[in-house]
Design an enzyme around this catalytic site. Structure first.
Site, PDB file in Angstrom:
ATOM      1  N   ARG A   1       0.848  -1.190   0.000  1.00 22.10           N
ATOM      2  CA  ARG A   1       0.000   0.000   0.000  1.00 22.10           C
ATOM      3  C   ARG A   1       0.884   1.240   0.000  1.00 22.10           C
ATOM      4  NH1 ARG A   1      -5.293   0.503   3.781  1.00 22.10           N
ATOM      5  NH2 ARG A   1      -5.559  -1.576   2.920  1.00 22.10           N
TER       6      ARG A   1
ATOM      7  N   GLU B   1     -12.357  -6.134  15.283  1.00 19.63           N
ATOM      8  CA  GLU B   1     -11.331  -5.199  15.727  1.00 19.63           C
ATOM      9  C   GLU B   1     -11.972  -3.827  15.849  1.00 19.63           C
ATOM     10  OE1 GLU B   1      -8.149  -5.114  12.908  1.00 19.63           O
ATOM     11  OE2 GLU B   1      -9.418  -4.525  11.233  1.00 19.63           O
TER      12      GLU B   1
ATOM     13  N   ASP C   1     -14.260   0.208   0.166  1.00 19.98           N
ATOM     14  CA  ASP C   1     -14.265  -1.166  -0.364  1.00 19.98           C
ATOM     15  C   ASP C   1     -15.228  -2.063   0.406  1.00 19.98           C
ATOM     16  OD1 ASP C   1     -12.586  -1.189   1.906  1.00 19.98           O
ATOM     17  OD2 ASP C   1     -11.471  -2.918   1.163  1.00 19.98           O
TER      18      ASP C   1
ATOM     19  N   SER D   1      -8.603   0.495   0.411  1.00 16.97           N
ATOM     20  CA  SER D   1      -9.618   0.579   1.455  1.00 16.97           C
ATOM     21  C   SER D   1     -10.059   2.024   1.700  1.00 16.97           C
ATOM     22  CB  SER D   1      -9.102  -0.079   2.740  1.00 16.97           C
ATOM     23  OG  SER D   1     -10.115  -0.220   3.688  1.00 16.97           O
TER      24      SER D   1
ATOM     25  N   ASP E   1     -15.571  -3.261   3.388  1.00 13.06           N
ATOM     26  CA  ASP E   1     -15.248  -4.300   4.368  1.00 13.06           C
ATOM     27  C   ASP E   1     -15.352  -3.786   5.802  1.00 13.06           C
ATOM     28  OD1 ASP E   1     -12.944  -2.750   4.382  1.00 13.06           O
ATOM     29  OD2 ASP E   1     -11.549  -4.435   4.201  1.00 13.06           O
ATOM     30  N   ARG E   2     -15.537  -2.468   5.959  1.00 10.17           N
ATOM     31  CA  ARG E   2     -15.756  -1.892   7.281  1.00 10.17           C
ATOM     32  C   ARG E   2     -17.180  -1.338   7.367  1.00 10.17           C
ATOM     33  NH1 ARG E   2     -10.230  -1.042   6.632  1.00 10.17           N
ATOM     34  NH2 ARG E   2      -8.986  -1.316   8.525  1.00 10.17           N
TER      35      ARG E   2
ATOM     36  N   LYS F   1     -12.934  -9.390   7.671  1.00 12.84           N
ATOM     37  CA  LYS F   1     -13.969  -8.397   7.961  1.00 12.84           C
ATOM     38  C   LYS F   1     -14.858  -8.203   6.740  1.00 12.84           C
ATOM     39  CE  LYS F   1     -10.722  -4.526   7.275  1.00 12.84           C
ATOM     40  NZ  LYS F   1      -9.451  -5.290   7.283  1.00 12.84           N
TER      41      LYS F   1
ATOM     42  N   THR G   1      -3.441  -7.141  16.301  1.00 17.93           N
ATOM     43  CA  THR G   1      -4.334  -6.301  15.506  1.00 17.93           C
ATOM     44  C   THR G   1      -4.343  -6.748  14.050  1.00 17.93           C
ATOM     45  OG1 THR G   1      -3.789  -4.465  16.952  1.00 17.93           O
ATOM     46  CG2 THR G   1      -4.846  -3.925  14.865  1.00 17.93           C
TER      47      THR G   1
END
Length: 599
Positions: free
Chosen positions: A52, A402, A305, A148, A307-308, A416, A378
């Site tokens: 990233r 998380e 994206d 993300s 996923d959260r 996630k 984490t």
């Protein structure tokens, strides 16, 4: 050490993209040595988060060449470690960011040249569909091109192993070495995706299977269909809108009210500085406006994206409650628990997980209710792989989370997934409404049952890795480090951690950078350690837990504070004092030039 001139010449020799090639040519012509050093001296690191960085020319950035090199390294590593990987194939997806589709096509082209079957998702997908595809197809790995919730100039390359989880050691190190062994590009031909029979687009089929499994999580379809609750949704300019709409349909909900300004995928994220629901009211301003205009009291948000997942609720005084990741996690965990108990299954076979910087409230819930609970480092790379380990031991791992608003529910993916969290939470809101409860009132019920856990998680921005190292080494070794002269002393410098914080005695220290843990008889940490990142946890005599750590994907020093107690207001007051001391006594933002978080 190679000269900057030789690094420039090597870049110009390898790069076939005229845009990034001219970037380096122009910097070289201007003799901008400082910028060339930043771009070319070090390679972009391949870790357990994959790659990233911001998109521009240079070996340390995300661009065509570094994506090709990463793909070649991953391809050869698969061939060396998984003999059947060619026929099992790879799954490749991408989001809507600038260059995402091109990076995905270049990645596919690399694998096609080595004879791999490539399941290439055409069009935009949410990140969880890649690990789901790996699971469903039995593929050797999955690659998702996304950054993300990072700013618009960034992109990333996320890798899932054959177990449909994000990679962990030793694969990250093996792939990193394999990249260095395969730097000469094999191909730049993105047309291979369109004209090679090895490339298969099965995104519709995989999506259908995903929503079939998602539907199995629904417990109250009739109530959902008859509910009059108005939900507002924002995709934060990401890929979530179409997926969220379909998820609402399979759960039999009436359509949500979309935040129009943020509904369509837009790689420039024009209405938000940071496209992340965690950033609070600034990021949610348009969703709040939409909710107020439509007399809706609940807002759902996915990151770009999807996923959260974030939740906000309007209070009776008209203000908006933005729930923290820990609060959402506890609410979802309670929902999963109640659904599991309703099925009459043995409670000692249920397992839940949380990251070590997340709230300790889930552990308290586990002790009270009798299910198994464990903490991991984490990141879902650790949570997902631990879930698989526990499944092999006979547990049903039906929830993990998380605090950074990442939630895993059920067995759809061991990662996630903001879409499954979205509809499970919406279904809970309908059931609470039947009972005459708001989400906040339900959370208060949980606090009354398990105790008050108040937290404060935030960050400072720091663009200098040297400064970050200086801050953490000051905390670890003191202002004036003393070299160790003892032959059997395991550390280069004498440890000199602070003994108090905000007037409270520090009773416990765990430093996962150097593997130090005062709770163990030999002071050796049992959780995995990493010298490439900083993570220090302090326990105070009043029960407060503080963790300081660096981010693997952003230029941030993050801090996580939690204090439990019987009196919520008293705990919040005390936590506020400790939070101030974290800045004043430990991080010293003015001294080190740290940038405060802004909403």
């Amino acid at each position: 050490m190679a000269s900057i001139d030789s690094l420039v010449q090597e870049w110009l020799r390898l790069d076939k993209n005229p845009t990034t090639k001219s970037e380096i040519e122009n910097l070289y012509a201007d003799r901008n040595i400082e910028e060339l050093e930043k771009r070319l001296r070090n390679r972009i690191s391949f870790g357990t988060a994959g790659l990233r960085s911001n998109m521009e020319a240079g070996f340390s950035r995300m661009n065509d060449l570094t994506v090709i090199q990463a793909s070649q390294g991953l391809c050869m590593y698969l061939l060396d470690t998984l003999p059947t990987s060619v026929t099992k194939g790879v799954v490749i997806g991408h989001d809507h960011r600038h260059n995402s589709e091109r990076f995905a096509k270049l990645t596919a082209a690399i694998f096609i040249t080595k004879g791999f079957t490539v399941y290439f998702y055409r069009g935009l997908v949410h990140t969880p569909l890649v690990p789901f595809g790996v699971k469903r197809l039995g593929a050797s790995c999955g690659i998702m091109i996304t950054a993300s919730h990072n700013p618009k100039q960034d992109n990333g390359y996320k890798v899932y192993w054959e177990n449909a989880c994000q990679i962990i050691s030793p694969h990250d190190k093996g792939i990193a070495q394999s990249i260095l062994n395969n730097l000469e590009p094999w191909t730049w031909d993105t047309d291979l995706v369109d004209n090679n029979p090895l490339c298969i687009d099965n995104v519709k089929e995989i999506s259908d299977f995903y929503f079939e499994e998602l539907k199995e999580l629904s417990q109250h379809g009739e109530d959902n269909a008859s509910s009059k609750i108005k939900f507002v949704y924002t995709a934060m300019h990401g890929v979530g809108t179409s997926v969220a709409k379909r998820a609402f349909e399979v759960f039999s909900f009436n359509p949500f009210i979309s935040t129009k300004e943020q509904e369509e995928p837009d790689p420039d994220f024009p209405t938000v500085a940071f496209p992340n629901p965690e950033e609070g009211k600034g990021a949610l301003a348009l969703a709040i406006k939409t909710a107020d205009e439509n007399d809706a009291r609940i807002i759902f948000a996915n990151d770009p994206d999807a996923d959260r997942f974030g939740v906000s609720e309007k209070k009776k005084n008209g203000e908006w409650d933005i729930f923290s990741g820990n609060q959402i996690g506890i609410i979802l965990a309670s929902t999963v628990l109640e659904n599991y108990k309703a099925q009459g299954k043995p409670i000692n076979k249920l397992a839940m997980l949380a990251s070590t910087v997340s709230s300790k409230m889930l552990g308290k819930m586990a002790k009270t209710e009798g299910f198994y609970f464990e903490e991991t480092l984490t990141g879902f790379k650790w949570l997902g792989n631990k879930a698989i380990d526990l499944h092999q031991q006979g547990y049903e791992v039906l929830f993990a989370y998380e605090e950074a608003i990442g939630f895993m529910i059920g067995n759809i993916v061991k990662d996630k997934d903001g879409i499954s969290a979205l509809v499970v939470f919406a279904e809970l809101a309908v059931q609470l409404n039947k009972r005459g409860l708001t989400v906040s009132e339900y959370l208060e019920e949980l606090y009354n049952k398990y105790g008050y856990f108040v937290g404060n998680n935030s960050y400072f921005i720091c663009y200098s890795p040297q400064t970050i190292n200086k801050i953490f080494n000051k905390i670890r070794y003191g202002e004036n480090p003393t070299k160790s002269l003892e032959l059997n002393y395991p550390y280069s410098y004498q440890l000199s951690y602070p003994s108090t914080l905000a007037g409270h005695k520090i009773t416990y220290i765990r430093d996962l950078t150097i593997g130090y843990d005062t709770s163990k008889p030999d002071n050796k940490a049992t959780l995995p350690t990493s010298k490439s990142s900083h993570m220090i946890t302090f326990g105070l005599e009043n029960g407060c837990i503080l963790t300081l750590r660096t981010s693997g994907t952003e230029p941030k020093i993050k801090y996580y504070l939690e204090l439990s107690g019987k009196d919520k207001e008293e705990a919040e007051r005390e936590l506020h004092k400790i939070t101030k001391s974290v800045a004043d006594e430990l991080l010293e933002p003015e001294k080190y030039g740290l940038v405060y978080r802004t909403e």
